[in-house]
Design a protein around this motif. Structure first.
Motif, short mmCIF file in Angstrom:
data_model
loop_
_atom_site.label_atom_id
_atom_site.label_comp_id
_atom_site.label_asym_id
_atom_site.label_seq_id
_atom_site.Cartn_x
_atom_site.Cartn_y
_atom_site.Cartn_z
N ARG A 83 0.85 -1.19 0.00
CA ARG A 83 0.00 0.00 0.00
C ARG A 83 0.88 1.24 0.00
NH1 ARG A 83 -2.67 -1.91 5.44
NH2 ARG A 83 -0.42 -2.27 5.69
N PHE A 84 0.80 2.02 -1.09
CA PHE A 84 1.58 3.24 -1.24
C PHE A 84 0.66 4.45 -1.02
CE2 PHE A 84 4.15 0.15 -3.30
CZ PHE A 84 5.44 0.65 -3.43
N GLY A 85 1.23 5.52 -0.46
CA GLY A 85 0.48 6.75 -0.29
C GLY A 85 1.32 7.93 -0.72
N ALA A 86 0.72 8.89 -1.41
CA ALA A 86 1.44 10.08 -1.86
C ALA A 86 0.61 11.32 -1.58
CB ALA A 86 1.78 9.99 -3.34
N VAL A 87 1.28 12.43 -1.45
CA VAL A 87 0.62 13.69 -1.17
C VAL A 87 -0.23 14.10 -2.37
CG1 VAL A 87 1.00 16.10 -0.52
CG2 VAL A 87 2.59 14.33 0.26
N SER A 88 -1.41 14.62 -2.11
CA SER A 88 -2.34 14.99 -3.18
C SER A 88 -2.17 16.44 -3.61
CB SER A 88 -3.78 14.76 -2.70
OG SER A 88 -4.03 15.48 -1.49
N TYR A 89 -0.94 16.92 -3.61
CA TYR A 89 -0.66 18.31 -3.97
C TYR A 89 -0.04 18.39 -5.37
CZ TYR A 89 -1.37 19.71 0.94
OH TYR A 89 -1.88 19.94 2.18
N LEU A 90 -0.07 19.60 -5.90
CA LEU A 90 0.46 19.85 -7.24
C LEU A 90 1.92 19.45 -7.36
CD1 LEU A 90 -0.29 21.12 -9.98
CD2 LEU A 90 0.44 23.32 -9.06
N ASN A 91 2.71 19.70 -6.32
CA ASN A 91 4.15 19.43 -6.44
C ASN A 91 4.48 17.94 -6.50
OD1 ASN A 91 3.70 18.74 -3.75
ND2 ASN A 91 4.94 20.39 -2.91
N THR A 92 3.50 17.10 -6.24
CA THR A 92 3.71 15.65 -6.28
C THR A 92 3.44 15.06 -7.67
OG1 THR A 92 2.90 15.61 -4.01
CG2 THR A 92 3.09 13.49 -5.10
N LYS A 93 2.76 15.79 -8.52
CA LYS A 93 2.32 15.23 -9.81
C LYS A 93 3.43 14.55 -10.60
CE LYS A 93 -1.96 16.70 -9.28
NZ LYS A 93 -3.07 15.75 -9.04
N PRO A 94 4.61 15.17 -10.75
CA PRO A 94 5.65 14.48 -11.54
C PRO A 94 6.13 13.17 -10.91
CG PRO A 94 6.10 16.84 -11.41
CD PRO A 94 4.99 16.56 -10.44
N LEU A 95 6.02 13.03 -9.59
CA LEU A 95 6.50 11.81 -8.94
C LEU A 95 5.54 10.63 -9.12
CD1 LEU A 95 7.98 13.09 -5.56
CD2 LEU A 95 9.14 12.67 -7.73
N VAL A 96 4.28 10.91 -9.35
CA VAL A 96 3.29 9.81 -9.40
C VAL A 96 2.62 9.68 -10.77
CG1 VAL A 96 2.83 10.00 -6.93
CG2 VAL A 96 1.39 11.28 -8.53
N GLU A 97 3.09 10.44 -11.74
CA GLU A 97 2.46 10.47 -13.05
C GLU A 97 2.31 9.07 -13.63
OE1 GLU A 97 0.85 12.34 -16.60
OE2 GLU A 97 0.94 12.79 -14.46
N THR A 98 3.33 8.24 -13.54
CA THR A 98 3.27 6.89 -14.12
C THR A 98 3.41 5.80 -13.05
OG1 THR A 98 5.66 6.79 -14.55
CG2 THR A 98 4.26 7.71 -16.29
N LEU A 99 3.33 6.18 -11.78
CA LEU A 99 3.56 5.20 -10.72
C LEU A 99 2.57 4.04 -10.72
CD1 LEU A 99 5.25 4.30 -8.36
CD2 LEU A 99 3.94 5.82 -6.87
N GLY A 124 1.26 -3.38 -6.12
CA GLY A 124 1.13 -2.22 -5.25
C GLY A 124 -0.05 -1.35 -5.64
N SER A 125 -0.68 -0.71 -4.65
CA SER A 125 -1.77 0.22 -4.90
C SER A 125 -1.37 1.60 -4.40
CB SER A 125 -3.04 -0.24 -4.18
OG SER A 125 -2.83 -0.28 -2.78
N LEU A 126 -1.89 2.64 -5.04
CA LEU A 126 -1.54 4.01 -4.70
C LEU A 126 -2.75 4.79 -4.23
CD1 LEU A 126 0.49 6.39 -4.68
CD2 LEU A 126 -0.17 6.81 -7.08
#
Length: 273
Positions: free
Chosen positions: A3-19, A27-29
């Protein structure tokens, strides 16, 4: 399935674009607020999360940094600002944006380092306006920091710029962290690292398309958002970023914001672990 979790902010977009594609069926995001991600990782409800750096320090004995992907800056960051209604050296009350714990600690460290201040802190709720808050200075992050501020302010600090000028080091806002008890399977840490690093690299190659998709919803031009990704943010956790992270740890500990933390590792865990 991890189970993966990422911040839902604009600055995170490039890190999770293809995750999600890299995680596939193993894995789930989930996207959420930084405070919730930190809480759920600590509680074992997430296995890997992009969490505020201050939260890594507070649970360091249980966590491992598992990727060179991070959200950092090497100068002005634009989206994290401290706005003061009085000269900064006279700040006695500080309103802290409830959206970020690391930026809140960063603001307090800089006020103490630069002016010897330990202001009383009050909350700055996410849905509130600046003119509703009674405080000498207000920490703003994200959208309300990036758009022109309303009101009369004596001083405005871009905290990324202030930190980098004061310490001559980068600042790390968030990084990918895993619970140690969830990555004991041989090769799993390396698999996680490869997925997170690859997603970051692909996201960097897609700054333009991400900007086109996201800019209007943020009240920004495509050019402004592309510049934010390319110039204001830095997505690699390199030696300089680790030095900045360690400096932040020591300075935060010196004013009682964290306790019992250890020095920041100089590299991610061994691929063989």
């Amino acid at each position: 399935m991890l189970r993966f979790g990422a911040v839902s902010y604009l600055n995170t977009k490039p890190l999770v674009e293809t995750l999600p594609q890299h995680l596939g069926r193993w894995g789930s995001l989930r996207l959420d607020l930084p405070s919730r991600l930190a809480r759920d990782l600590a509680a074992g409800e997430l296995d890997v999360a992009l969490i505020p750096s201050i939260e890594y320090f507070r649970n360091q004995s249980d966590y491992e940094i598992v990727s060179t992907a991070a959200i950092a800056c090497r100068g002005p960051v634009w989206s994290v600002r401290l706005l003061s209604r009085v000269p900064m050296r006279q700040v006695r009350t500080l309103a802290l944006d409830e959206g970020s714990r690391t930026s809140a600690a960063m603001a307090q460290v800089l006020l103490h380092e630069m002016h010897g201040l330990t202001p009383r802190t009050v909350p700055f709720p996410i849905g509130s306006q600046a003119d509703e808050i009674e405080a000498d200075a207000l920490l703003m992050i994200g959208d309300r920091a990036m758009h022109p501020a309303r009101g009369t302010y004596r001083e405005i600090w871009d905290l990324g710029d202030r930190w980098c000028r004061w310490t001559e080091l980068p600042f790390v806002f968030a990084m990918w962290v895993a619970r140690r008890d969830r990555i004991i399977e041989p090769g799993l840490a390396r698999r996680i690292e490869q997925a997170l690093d690859a997603s970051r690299d692909e996201g960097i190659d897609r700054f333009e398309s991400i900007a086109v998709r996201e800019a209007a919803g943020q009240g920004l031009t495509n050019e402004d958002l592309h510049r934010y990704f390319a110039e204001n943010l830095h997505f690699h956790l390199g030696p300089g970023e680790r030095s900045g992270l360690e400096t932040f740890r020591r300075k935060a500990a010196s004013i009682g914001l964290i306790s019992g933390s250890n020095p920041v590792p100089t590299k991610t865990i061994s691929p063989a672990s």
